[in-house]
Design an enzyme around this catalytic site. Structure first.
Site, PDB file in Angstrom:
ATOM      1  N   ASN A 120     -47.331  19.503  31.166  1.00 57.75           N
ATOM      2  CA  ASN A 120     -46.179  20.411  31.303  1.00 57.75           C
ATOM      3  C   ASN A 120     -46.503  21.608  30.897  1.00 57.75           C
ATOM      4  O   ASN A 120     -46.396  22.301  29.840  1.00 57.75           O
ATOM      5  CB  ASN A 120     -44.865  19.764  30.509  1.00 57.75           C
ATOM      6  CG  ASN A 120     -43.757  20.649  30.566  1.00 57.75           C
ATOM      7  OD1 ASN A 120     -43.603  21.543  31.483  1.00 57.75           O
ATOM      8  ND2 ASN A 120     -42.497  20.625  29.847  1.00 57.75           N
ATOM      9  N   TRP A 121     -46.667  22.671  32.076  1.00 55.14           N
ATOM     10  CA  TRP A 121     -47.048  24.086  32.123  1.00 55.14           C
ATOM     11  C   TRP A 121     -45.851  24.879  31.594  1.00 55.14           C
ATOM     12  O   TRP A 121     -46.002  25.922  31.187  1.00 55.14           O
ATOM     13  CB  TRP A 121     -47.380  24.483  33.373  1.00 55.14           C
ATOM     14  CG  TRP A 121     -48.932  23.999  33.753  1.00 55.14           C
ATOM     15  CD1 TRP A 121     -49.944  23.157  33.013  1.00 55.14           C
ATOM     16  CD2 TRP A 121     -49.643  24.207  34.939  1.00 55.14           C
ATOM     17  NE1 TRP A 121     -50.723  22.609  33.774  1.00 55.14           N
ATOM     18  CE2 TRP A 121     -50.828  23.173  34.990  1.00 55.14           C
ATOM     19  CE3 TRP A 121     -49.297  24.739  36.290  1.00 55.14           C
ATOM     20  CZ2 TRP A 121     -51.508  23.389  36.233  1.00 55.14           C
ATOM     21  CZ3 TRP A 121     -50.134  24.816  37.215  1.00 55.14           C
ATOM     22  CH2 TRP A 121     -51.214  24.001  37.232  1.00 55.14           C
ATOM     23  N   LYS A 122     -44.791  24.398  31.535  1.00 54.10           N
ATOM     24  CA  LYS A 122     -43.554  25.001  31.088  1.00 54.10           C
ATOM     25  C   LYS A 122     -43.556  26.362  31.919  1.00 54.10           C
ATOM     26  O   LYS A 122     -43.665  26.292  33.122  1.00 54.10           O
ATOM     27  CB  LYS A 122     -43.464  25.465  29.729  1.00 54.10           C
ATOM     28  CG  LYS A 122     -43.673  24.282  28.959  1.00 54.10           C
ATOM     29  CD  LYS A 122     -43.278  24.181  27.444  1.00 54.10           C
ATOM     30  CE  LYS A 122     -43.754  23.113  26.560  1.00 54.10           C
ATOM     31  NZ  LYS A 122     -42.872  22.709  25.494  1.00 54.10           N
ATOM     32  N   HIS A 155     -36.037  17.201  30.361  1.00 53.19           N
ATOM     33  CA  HIS A 155     -36.805  17.621  29.254  1.00 53.19           C
ATOM     34  C   HIS A 155     -35.913  18.284  28.375  1.00 53.19           C
ATOM     35  O   HIS A 155     -35.062  18.783  28.516  1.00 53.19           O
ATOM     36  CB  HIS A 155     -37.765  18.509  29.757  1.00 53.19           C
ATOM     37  CG  HIS A 155     -38.868  19.023  28.814  1.00 53.19           C
ATOM     38  ND1 HIS A 155     -38.645  19.845  27.845  1.00 53.19           N
ATOM     39  CD2 HIS A 155     -40.104  18.559  28.671  1.00 53.19           C
ATOM     40  CE1 HIS A 155     -39.396  20.062  27.151  1.00 53.19           C
ATOM     41  NE2 HIS A 155     -40.546  19.400  27.548  1.00 53.19           N
ATOM     42  N   GLU A 206     -35.913  20.699  26.717  1.00 55.45           N
ATOM     43  CA  GLU A 206     -35.670  22.221  26.994  1.00 55.45           C
ATOM     44  C   GLU A 206     -34.753  22.512  28.197  1.00 55.45           C
ATOM     45  O   GLU A 206     -33.959  23.452  27.881  1.00 55.45           O
ATOM     46  CB  GLU A 206     -37.059  22.881  27.130  1.00 55.45           C
ATOM     47  CG  GLU A 206     -37.958  23.112  25.860  1.00 55.45           C
ATOM     48  CD  GLU A 206     -39.415  23.334  26.099  1.00 55.45           C
ATOM     49  OE1 GLU A 206     -39.821  23.642  27.118  1.00 55.45           O
ATOM     50  OE2 GLU A 206     -40.361  23.176  24.944  1.00 55.45           O
ATOM     51  N   GLU A 238     -40.107  12.270  23.491  1.00 59.34           N
ATOM     52  CA  GLU A 238     -40.687  13.300  22.943  1.00 59.34           C
ATOM     53  C   GLU A 238     -39.521  13.628  21.762  1.00 59.34           C
ATOM     54  O   GLU A 238     -38.651  14.082  22.108  1.00 59.34           O
ATOM     55  CB  GLU A 238     -40.591  14.434  24.114  1.00 59.34           C
ATOM     56  CG  GLU A 238     -41.446  14.226  25.184  1.00 59.34           C
ATOM     57  CD  GLU A 238     -41.913  15.469  25.874  1.00 59.34           C
ATOM     58  OE1 GLU A 238     -43.313  15.828  25.997  1.00 59.34           O
ATOM     59  OE2 GLU A 238     -40.976  16.076  26.321  1.00 59.34           O
ATOM     60  N   GLY A 247     -43.859  21.706  20.588  1.00 56.29           N
ATOM     61  CA  GLY A 247     -44.391  23.110  20.271  1.00 56.29           C
ATOM     62  C   GLY A 247     -44.497  23.456  18.892  1.00 56.29           C
ATOM     63  O   GLY A 247     -44.456  24.556  18.577  1.00 56.29           O
ATOM     64  N   SER A 300     -46.699  18.035  20.675  1.00 57.65           N
ATOM     65  CA  SER A 300     -47.974  18.457  19.943  1.00 57.65           C
ATOM     66  C   SER A 300     -49.368  17.498  20.297  1.00 57.65           C
ATOM     67  O   SER A 300     -49.759  17.305  19.152  1.00 57.65           O
ATOM     68  CB  SER A 300     -47.675  18.823  18.537  1.00 57.65           C
ATOM     69  OG  SER A 300     -46.763  20.010  18.681  1.00 57.65           O
ATOM     70  N   GLY A 355     -47.770  19.779  26.380  1.00 60.12           N
ATOM     71  CA  GLY A 355     -47.101  20.908  26.765  1.00 60.12           C
ATOM     72  C   GLY A 355     -48.080  22.106  26.420  1.00 60.12           C
ATOM     73  O   GLY A 355     -49.278  22.147  27.266  1.00 60.12           O
ATOM     74  N   GLY A 356     -48.321  22.497  25.189  1.00 59.92           N
ATOM     75  CA  GLY A 356     -49.447  23.797  25.141  1.00 59.92           C
ATOM     76  C   GLY A 356     -50.707  23.301  25.496  1.00 59.92           C
ATOM     77  O   GLY A 356     -51.531  24.501  25.908  1.00 59.92           O
TER      78      GLY A 356
HETATM   79  C1  PEP Z   1     -43.810  19.290  26.128  1.00 64.17           C
HETATM   80  O1  PEP Z   1     -43.500  20.510  26.533  1.00 64.17           O
HETATM   81  O2  PEP Z   1     -43.116  18.362  26.828  1.00 64.17           O
HETATM   82  C2  PEP Z   1     -44.417  19.191  25.191  1.00 64.17           C
HETATM   83  C3  PEP Z   1     -44.728  17.853  24.601  1.00 64.17           C
HETATM   84  O3  PEP Z   1     -45.057  20.437  24.519  1.00 64.17           O
HETATM   85  P1  PEP Z   1     -46.182  20.513  23.461  1.00 64.17           P
HETATM   86  O4  PEP Z   1     -47.006  19.522  23.687  1.00 64.17           O
HETATM   87  O5  PEP Z   1     -46.606  21.798  23.179  1.00 64.17           O
HETATM   88  O6  PEP Z   1     -45.494  19.969  22.211  1.00 64.17           O
END
Ligand code: PEP
Length: 250
Positions: A11-13, A98, A100, A169, A175, A212, A233-234
Protein backbone atom coordinates in the site's frame (compact mmCIF):
# COMPACT_ATOMS: atom_id res chain seq x y z
CA UNK A 1 -0.16 -26.23 4.33
CA UNK A 2 -3.47 -24.41 3.89
CA UNK A 3 -3.54 -24.73 0.09
CA UNK A 4 -4.33 -21.01 -0.11
CA UNK A 5 -1.96 -19.05 -2.33
CA UNK A 6 -0.31 -16.23 -0.35
CA UNK A 7 -1.00 -12.63 -1.36
CA UNK A 8 1.49 -9.87 -0.62
CA UNK A 9 0.21 -6.37 -1.34
CA UNK A 10 2.03 -3.07 -0.98
CA UNK A 11 0.00 0.00 0.00
CA UNK A 12 1.84 3.05 -1.25
CA UNK A 13 -0.62 5.41 0.46
CA UNK A 14 -0.12 9.05 -0.71
CA UNK A 15 3.24 8.39 -2.34
CA UNK A 16 4.56 8.12 -5.89
CA UNK A 17 3.77 9.94 -9.10
CA UNK A 18 3.13 8.08 -12.33
CA UNK A 19 6.81 8.36 -13.27
CA UNK A 20 7.86 7.02 -9.87
CA UNK A 21 5.32 4.19 -10.13
CA UNK A 22 6.82 3.17 -13.47
CA UNK A 23 10.34 3.18 -12.05
CA UNK A 24 9.26 1.24 -8.96
CA UNK A 25 7.48 -1.44 -10.96
CA UNK A 26 10.34 -1.79 -13.44
CA UNK A 27 12.68 -2.48 -10.51
CA UNK A 28 10.18 -4.83 -8.88
CA UNK A 29 9.79 -6.78 -12.11
CA UNK A 30 13.55 -7.11 -12.39
CA UNK A 31 13.75 -8.40 -8.82
CA UNK A 32 10.82 -10.80 -9.03
CA UNK A 33 11.32 -11.99 -12.58
CA UNK A 34 8.38 -12.59 -14.90
CA UNK A 35 8.04 -16.28 -14.09
CA UNK A 36 5.76 -18.12 -11.66
CA UNK A 37 6.02 -16.75 -8.10
CA UNK A 38 5.24 -18.38 -4.74
CA UNK A 39 2.72 -15.63 -4.00
CA UNK A 40 0.32 -13.25 -5.70
CA UNK A 41 1.81 -9.75 -5.64
CA UNK A 42 -0.01 -6.43 -5.81
CA UNK A 43 0.79 -2.76 -5.45
CA UNK A 44 -1.91 -0.33 -4.31
CA UNK A 45 -1.14 2.93 -6.09
CA UNK A 46 -2.68 6.40 -5.72
CA UNK A 47 -5.41 7.15 -8.29
CA UNK A 48 -3.12 9.44 -10.29
CA UNK A 49 -0.53 6.68 -10.79
CA UNK A 50 -2.89 3.79 -11.56
CA UNK A 51 -2.70 3.99 -15.33
CA UNK A 52 1.09 4.30 -15.38
CA UNK A 53 1.38 1.47 -12.84
CA UNK A 54 -0.95 -0.81 -14.78
CA UNK A 55 0.99 -0.19 -18.01
CA UNK A 56 4.29 -0.82 -16.27
CA UNK A 57 3.02 -4.05 -14.71
CA UNK A 58 1.38 -5.37 -17.89
CA UNK A 59 2.53 -8.88 -18.74
CA UNK A 60 4.08 -9.41 -15.31
CA UNK A 61 2.81 -11.15 -12.17
CA UNK A 62 2.45 -7.77 -10.44
CA UNK A 63 -1.16 -6.70 -10.05
CA UNK A 64 -2.26 -3.12 -9.56
CA UNK A 65 -4.89 -2.08 -7.04
CA UNK A 66 -6.43 1.28 -6.18
CA UNK A 67 -6.50 2.30 -2.51
CA UNK A 68 -10.19 3.20 -2.35
CA UNK A 69 -13.33 3.23 -4.46
CA UNK A 70 -16.71 4.97 -4.33
CA UNK A 71 -19.88 2.90 -4.48
CA UNK A 72 -21.66 5.04 -7.07
CA UNK A 73 -20.98 4.54 -10.79
CA UNK A 74 -20.80 8.32 -11.38
CA UNK A 75 -22.22 11.55 -10.02
CA UNK A 76 -21.67 14.43 -7.63
CA UNK A 77 -18.89 12.94 -5.48
CA UNK A 78 -16.03 15.40 -5.75
CA UNK A 79 -12.65 13.81 -5.27
CA UNK A 80 -13.90 10.23 -5.50
CA UNK A 81 -13.53 7.67 -8.27
CA UNK A 82 -15.79 4.79 -9.28
CA UNK A 83 -15.04 1.13 -9.78
CA UNK A 84 -15.56 1.58 -13.53
CA UNK A 85 -12.93 4.32 -13.60
CA UNK A 86 -10.47 2.01 -11.83
CA UNK A 87 -11.18 -0.74 -14.36
CA UNK A 88 -10.57 1.77 -17.17
CA UNK A 89 -7.04 2.43 -15.87
CA UNK A 90 -6.22 -1.23 -16.49
CA UNK A 91 -6.00 -1.98 -12.77
CA UNK A 92 -6.94 -5.32 -11.25
CA UNK A 93 -8.44 -4.49 -7.89
CA UNK A 94 -8.87 -2.12 -4.99
CA UNK A 95 -8.47 -1.82 -1.25
CA UNK A 96 -11.68 -1.05 0.63
CA UNK A 97 -12.08 0.12 4.21
CA UNK A 98 -8.46 0.88 5.05
CA UNK A 99 -8.37 2.26 8.59
CA UNK A 100 -6.99 5.57 7.31
CA UNK A 101 -10.16 5.90 5.18
CA UNK A 102 -12.39 4.76 8.03
CA UNK A 103 -10.73 7.38 10.28
CA UNK A 104 -11.70 9.99 7.67
CA UNK A 105 -15.35 8.95 7.94
CA UNK A 106 -15.85 5.81 5.82
CA UNK A 107 -18.64 3.82 7.49
CA UNK A 108 -19.33 0.08 7.65
CA UNK A 109 -22.31 0.64 5.32
CA UNK A 110 -20.08 2.42 2.79
CA UNK A 111 -17.49 -0.34 3.03
CA UNK A 112 -20.17 -2.93 2.24
CA UNK A 113 -21.48 -0.89 -0.71
CA UNK A 114 -17.96 -0.27 -2.00
CA UNK A 115 -17.00 -3.95 -1.79
CA UNK A 116 -20.15 -4.73 -3.77
CA UNK A 117 -19.50 -2.05 -6.39
CA UNK A 118 -15.90 -3.20 -6.87
CA UNK A 119 -16.86 -6.87 -7.24
CA UNK A 120 -19.66 -5.96 -9.67
CA UNK A 121 -17.12 -4.11 -11.82
CA UNK A 122 -14.86 -7.17 -11.92
CA UNK A 123 -12.24 -5.86 -9.52
CA UNK A 124 -10.50 -7.93 -6.88
CA UNK A 125 -10.90 -6.59 -3.37
CA UNK A 126 -8.83 -6.46 -0.21
CA UNK A 127 -11.11 -5.28 2.57
CA UNK A 128 -9.45 -4.09 5.78
CA UNK A 129 -10.56 -4.55 9.37
CA UNK A 130 -8.84 -3.97 12.69
CA UNK A 131 -9.12 -2.50 16.15
CA UNK A 132 -7.62 0.56 17.84
CA UNK A 133 -5.22 0.33 20.77
CA UNK A 134 -7.97 1.41 23.18
CA UNK A 135 -10.23 -1.36 21.88
CA UNK A 136 -7.49 -3.97 22.24
CA UNK A 137 -6.70 -2.83 25.76
CA UNK A 138 -10.40 -2.96 26.63
CA UNK A 139 -10.60 -6.56 25.37
CA UNK A 140 -12.86 -5.54 22.49
CA UNK A 141 -10.75 -6.79 19.58
CA UNK A 142 -12.89 -9.81 18.71
CA UNK A 143 -16.35 -8.23 18.83
CA UNK A 144 -15.09 -5.15 16.99
CA UNK A 145 -13.49 -7.14 14.17
CA UNK A 146 -16.52 -9.41 14.04
CA UNK A 147 -18.78 -6.42 13.45
CA UNK A 148 -16.52 -5.06 10.72
CA UNK A 149 -16.22 -8.44 8.97
CA UNK A 150 -19.98 -9.06 9.11
CA UNK A 151 -20.68 -5.62 7.70
CA UNK A 152 -18.04 -5.87 4.96
CA UNK A 153 -19.21 -9.29 3.76
CA UNK A 154 -22.93 -8.65 4.04
CA UNK A 155 -23.36 -8.21 0.28
CA UNK A 156 -20.72 -10.67 -0.93
CA UNK A 157 -21.77 -13.93 -2.60
CA UNK A 158 -20.21 -17.26 -1.63
CA UNK A 159 -18.87 -17.85 -5.15
CA UNK A 160 -16.85 -14.60 -4.92
CA UNK A 161 -14.43 -15.99 -2.33
CA UNK A 162 -11.50 -16.13 -4.76
CA UNK A 163 -11.80 -12.44 -5.66
CA UNK A 164 -11.84 -11.09 -2.11
CA UNK A 165 -9.30 -11.12 0.69
CA UNK A 166 -9.61 -9.68 4.18
CA UNK A 167 -6.66 -7.83 5.71
CA UNK A 168 -6.56 -7.82 9.50
CA UNK A 169 -4.73 -4.58 10.30
CA UNK A 170 -4.66 -3.52 13.94
CA UNK A 171 -4.59 0.27 13.88
CA UNK A 172 -1.97 0.37 16.64
CA UNK A 173 0.45 -1.52 14.39
CA UNK A 174 0.02 0.60 11.25
CA UNK A 175 2.97 2.86 10.63
CA UNK A 176 4.12 2.58 14.25
CA UNK A 177 6.81 -0.08 14.09
CA UNK A 178 4.79 -1.91 16.74
CA UNK A 179 4.17 -5.10 14.77
CA UNK A 180 1.73 -7.63 16.18
CA UNK A 181 3.47 -10.74 17.44
CA UNK A 182 2.99 -13.78 15.21
CA UNK A 183 0.73 -15.23 17.93
CA UNK A 184 -1.43 -12.11 18.07
CA UNK A 185 -1.68 -11.94 14.28
CA UNK A 186 -2.54 -15.63 14.11
CA UNK A 187 -5.26 -15.37 16.75
CA UNK A 188 -6.91 -12.38 15.12
CA UNK A 189 -6.70 -13.79 11.58
CA UNK A 190 -8.16 -17.08 12.79
CA UNK A 191 -11.01 -15.18 14.41
CA UNK A 192 -11.63 -13.20 11.21
CA UNK A 193 -11.75 -16.48 9.27
CA UNK A 194 -14.22 -18.00 11.75
CA UNK A 195 -16.54 -14.99 11.46
CA UNK A 196 -16.21 -14.92 7.68
CA UNK A 197 -17.22 -18.57 7.53
CA UNK A 198 -20.82 -17.40 7.84
CA UNK A 199 -20.47 -15.87 4.35
CA UNK A 200 -17.59 -17.53 2.48
CA UNK A 201 -15.77 -20.88 2.47
CA UNK A 202 -13.18 -20.37 5.22
CA UNK A 203 -10.82 -22.90 3.66
CA UNK A 204 -10.62 -20.80 0.50
CA UNK A 205 -10.71 -17.28 1.96
CA UNK A 206 -7.39 -15.44 2.17
CA UNK A 207 -6.81 -13.48 5.38
CA UNK A 208 -3.77 -11.18 5.40
CA UNK A 209 -1.98 -9.48 8.27
CA UNK A 210 -0.99 -5.82 7.99
CA UNK A 211 0.83 -3.48 10.38
CA UNK A 212 4.56 -2.68 10.30
CA UNK A 213 5.50 -5.74 8.26
CA UNK A 214 9.17 -5.64 7.26
CA UNK A 215 11.61 -8.01 5.54
CA UNK A 216 12.76 -9.02 9.03
CA UNK A 217 9.40 -10.04 10.50
CA UNK A 218 7.50 -11.11 7.38
CA UNK A 219 8.54 -14.75 7.39
CA UNK A 220 7.32 -15.57 10.89
CA UNK A 221 4.07 -13.66 10.41
CA UNK A 222 3.24 -15.30 7.08
CA UNK A 223 4.18 -18.74 8.42
CA UNK A 224 1.17 -18.67 10.76
CA UNK A 225 -1.52 -21.10 9.65
CA UNK A 226 -4.28 -18.48 9.33
CA UNK A 227 -2.08 -15.70 7.88
CA UNK A 228 -2.22 -15.96 4.10
CA UNK A 229 0.06 -13.06 3.28
CA UNK A 230 0.64 -9.43 4.14
CA UNK A 231 -0.58 -5.92 3.44
CA UNK A 232 2.53 -3.77 3.66
CA UNK A 233 2.61 0.01 3.93
CA UNK A 234 5.89 1.80 4.62
CA UNK A 235 8.14 -1.13 3.77
CA UNK A 236 6.52 -1.46 0.33
CA UNK A 237 7.77 1.93 -0.86
CA UNK A 238 11.22 0.55 -1.57
CA UNK A 239 11.00 -2.11 -4.29
CA UNK A 240 13.99 -4.00 -2.92
CA UNK A 241 12.44 -4.22 0.55
CA UNK A 242 9.06 -5.17 -0.86
CA UNK A 243 10.58 -7.91 -3.04
CA UNK A 244 12.38 -9.20 0.05
CA UNK A 245 9.01 -9.49 1.83
CA UNK A 246 7.49 -11.29 -1.17
CA UNK A 247 10.40 -13.73 -1.02
CA UNK A 248 9.41 -14.64 2.58
CA UNK A 249 5.96 -15.89 1.55
CA UNK A 250 5.67 -19.59 2.41
C1 PEP B 1 -0.95 -0.13 5.69
O1 PEP B 1 -0.87 1.00 5.25
O2 PEP B 1 -1.92 -0.85 5.38
C2 PEP B 1 0.10 -0.62 6.58
C3 PEP B 1 0.00 -1.82 7.09
O3 PEP B 1 1.14 0.24 6.85
P1 PEP B 1 2.55 -0.13 7.56
O4 PEP B 1 3.06 -1.39 6.95
O5 PEP B 1 3.40 1.06 7.28
O6 PEP B 1 2.26 -0.32 9.01
Amino acid sequence: MSGRRPLVAGNWKMNKTGVEAREHIARLRALLGDGELEADVAVCAPFTALEAAARAASGSPVEVYAQAVHEAPSGPHTGEISAGMIVATGSDGTLVGHSERRAAGETDAQVAARVRAALDAGLQVIVCVGESLAQREAGETEPWCEGQVRAALGRVRAEEVATLAIAYEPIWAIGTGRTATPETAQAACAHVRTVAAGFLDPAALRVLYGGSVTPDNARELMAQPDVDGALVGGASLDPDGFAAIVAEAP
